[in-house]
Design an enzyme around this catalytic site. Structure first.
Site, short mmCIF file in Angstrom:
data_model
loop_
_atom_site.label_atom_id
_atom_site.label_comp_id
_atom_site.label_asym_id
_atom_site.label_seq_id
_atom_site.Cartn_x
_atom_site.Cartn_y
_atom_site.Cartn_z
N ASN A 139 -8.51 3.23 7.92
CA ASN A 139 -7.95 2.09 8.64
C ASN A 139 -8.30 2.09 10.12
O ASN A 139 -8.36 1.05 10.75
CB ASN A 139 -6.43 2.03 8.47
CG ASN A 139 -5.77 3.39 8.60
OD1 ASN A 139 -6.12 4.32 7.88
ND2 ASN A 139 -4.85 3.52 9.52
N THR A 148 12.52 -7.25 -10.86
CA THR A 148 12.03 -8.63 -11.02
C THR A 148 10.84 -8.83 -10.10
O THR A 148 10.87 -8.46 -8.92
CB THR A 148 13.15 -9.65 -10.71
OG1 THR A 148 14.24 -9.34 -11.59
CG2 THR A 148 12.69 -11.07 -10.93
N GLY A 182 0.81 -1.22 0.00
CA GLY A 182 0.00 0.00 0.00
C GLY A 182 0.84 1.27 0.00
O GLY A 182 0.52 2.24 -0.69
N THR A 183 1.90 1.27 0.76
CA THR A 183 2.72 2.48 0.86
C THR A 183 3.31 2.85 -0.50
O THR A 183 3.25 4.02 -0.91
CB THR A 183 3.85 2.27 1.89
OG1 THR A 183 3.25 1.94 3.15
CG2 THR A 183 4.71 3.50 2.04
N GLN A 197 -7.97 -0.51 2.70
CA GLN A 197 -8.87 -1.09 3.71
C GLN A 197 -10.26 -1.38 3.14
O GLN A 197 -11.13 -1.87 3.87
CB GLN A 197 -8.99 -0.14 4.91
CG GLN A 197 -7.70 0.03 5.68
CD GLN A 197 -7.30 -1.18 6.53
OE1 GLN A 197 -8.07 -2.13 6.70
NE2 GLN A 197 -6.09 -1.14 7.05
N SER A 199 -3.36 -3.47 -0.87
CA SER A 199 -2.23 -4.14 -0.22
C SER A 199 -2.61 -5.58 0.12
O SER A 199 -3.69 -5.84 0.66
CB SER A 199 -1.88 -3.39 1.06
OG SER A 199 -0.90 -4.09 1.78
N GLY A 200 -1.68 -6.51 -0.15
CA GLY A 200 -1.98 -7.93 0.07
C GLY A 200 -2.22 -8.32 1.51
O GLY A 200 -3.13 -9.08 1.81
N HIS A 201 -1.42 -7.75 2.43
CA HIS A 201 -1.49 -8.28 3.80
C HIS A 201 -2.73 -7.85 4.56
O HIS A 201 -2.94 -8.27 5.69
CB HIS A 201 -0.20 -7.98 4.58
CG HIS A 201 0.01 -6.56 5.01
ND1 HIS A 201 -0.20 -6.15 6.31
CD2 HIS A 201 0.41 -5.47 4.35
CE1 HIS A 201 0.09 -4.86 6.42
NE2 HIS A 201 0.47 -4.43 5.23
N CYS A 203 0.39 2.11 13.46
CA CYS A 203 1.56 2.98 13.32
C CYS A 203 1.71 3.91 14.51
O CYS A 203 2.80 4.39 14.78
CB CYS A 203 1.43 3.82 12.06
SG CYS A 203 0.96 2.86 10.64
#
Ligand code: PLP
Length: 387
Positions: free
Chosen positions: A150, A236, A69-70, A178, A198-200, A328
């Site tokens: 978030n 890559t 995301g960042t 989110q 974002s994946g996580h 954060c």
């Protein structure tokens, strides 16, 4: 431990891990290699691109894989400033994630950009009329408004904002980190130029994400080198991460198709069960943010007179992982910028806790978390009340 901090990160879904494992073991070829093994890996990347595009209802060519995301947030703002070099003003929601806010602050400090932060109401929402007034037709390069917050889960008026930006010819970016996988996100014909995920946050691993770049929008890459990702993001590819993100997107999309909208979101039912119990059993609780326009998994609440950091410790002792404000700011005593923007005092903001659920939680988790919270609040109030 009962994990109720899914807006900070989510556990990897075992099915996602299974999808990834071949690409950590045998299928290790570089997708840019011209022989069969490389081509197989290339096909896996393109399959994942299609899965992510399905989740976001857009074209596969509009998906650029990122490190999360960042990077997506920074890249979108970077691209906007490069595409509109003569426009040196940005408009952001005041409750944006730091990945947006701090990049914009850097542009303000180091590059002389003008910045307008849009206020939010007590419900955490931006008023589209404020956006309309904030845009400077000759100066504003881009507007950033997050799809879902978030800390509170509050859903922004993203479609309205995109329409306003289109009327002024201003680029529009949304941080959908989110929102994706939790509520329907449809980018086709939305007028949105860029969107980050974002994946996580959706049961894929950390360090993988995607940036939607509308086919109607020009783009300017931030990372230069090889010609991967159709010249839009060099390096890559993180193949296992990409395959994991694709699998997670497919699972999330299938789960968003509830039998009928009236059947409701199962994670929402868990969150609502928790809130009902808490409101019934603990005095002085207020839910932060718009009660309906919220992601179904998120509950942000303030408990009068209670110290959120102490609650985290007490809840951990009872076996629950929760957070105060966003991850954060944990350990950092400055109150959440999201909650203070919503009009809470610094003192109120320090009483705020966030419970964020996922499909791996149960109604029992919600009930036991509410009971544990009630006991923790009682204990805190006992020891902190002067005799
Ligand atoms: N945007 C929002 C709304 C988030 O919640 C987060 C993660 O906390 C990010 C961006 C950053 O994403 P990542 O951790 O993948 O860099």
């Amino acid at each position: 431990m009962i994990y109720l901090d899914n807006n900070a990160t989510t556990p990897v879904d075992p099915a996602v891990l299974d999808a990834m494992l071949p690409y950590l073991r045998d299928e290790f070829a570089n997708p840019s290699s011209g022989y069969a093994a490389g081509k197989r890996v290339r096909r896996a990347i393109e399959h994942a691109r299609g899965q992510v595009a399905e989740l976001l209802n857009c074209e596969p060519e509009e998906i650029v894989f990122t490190s999360g995301g960042t990077e997506g947030d920074n890249t979108a703002l970077f691209a906007a400033t490069r595409l509109m070099p003569h426009r040196r003003h940005l408009v952001l929601g005041s409750t944006e994630h730091d990945a947006v806010l701090r990049y914009a602050r850097w542009l303000e400090r180091e590059q002389g950009y003008g910045l307008t932060l849009l206020p939010v109401g007590r419900d955490g929402r931006v008023d589209p009329a404020d956006l309309d007034r904030a845009i400077r037709p000759d100066a504003t390069a881009a507007v950033a408004l997050m799809w879902a917050n978030n800390e509170t889960g509050v859903i922004g008026p993203v479609e309205e904002a995109a329409a306003i930006c289109a009327a002024y010819g201003v680029l529009f970016f949304t941080d959908a980190v989110q929102a994706a996988g939790k509520i329907p996100v449809s980018l086709r014909d939305s007028g949105i130029h860029f969107a980050a995920i974002s994946g996580h946050k959706i049961h894929a691993p950390k360090g993988i994400g995607a940036l939607y770049v509308s086919s109607r929008s020009p783009f300017h890459p931030m990372i230069h080198g090889g010609s991967q990702e159709n010249q839009r993001r060099a390096g890559t590819e993180n193949v296992p991460g990409i395959v994991g993100l694709g699998a997670a997107a497919e699972i999330a999309r299938a789960r968003l198709n509830f039998p009928a909208p009236s059947a409701g979101d199962p994670v929402g039912a868990i969150r609502d069960h928790f809130e009902t119990q808490v409101l019934q059993s603990i005095e002085g609780v207020t839910i932060n943010g718009h009660r309906e326009r919220r992601t179904p998994n998120t509950c942000s609440l303030c408990i009068a007179g209670v110290d959120a950091q102490a609650m985290i410790v007490l809840m951990e002792q009872k076996g629950f992982a929760i957070s105060a404000g966003s991850a954060c700011t944990t350990g950092d005593l400055t109150p959440s910028h999201v909650l203070t923007a919503m009009g809470l005092s610094a003192e109120e903001a320090r009483t705020a806790l966030r419970f964020s659920f996922s499909r791996f939680n149960t109604l029992d988790d919600a009930a036991s978390a509410a009971a544990a919270l009630q006991a923790a609040v009682t204990r805190f109030r006992e020891i902190s009340t002067p005799r």
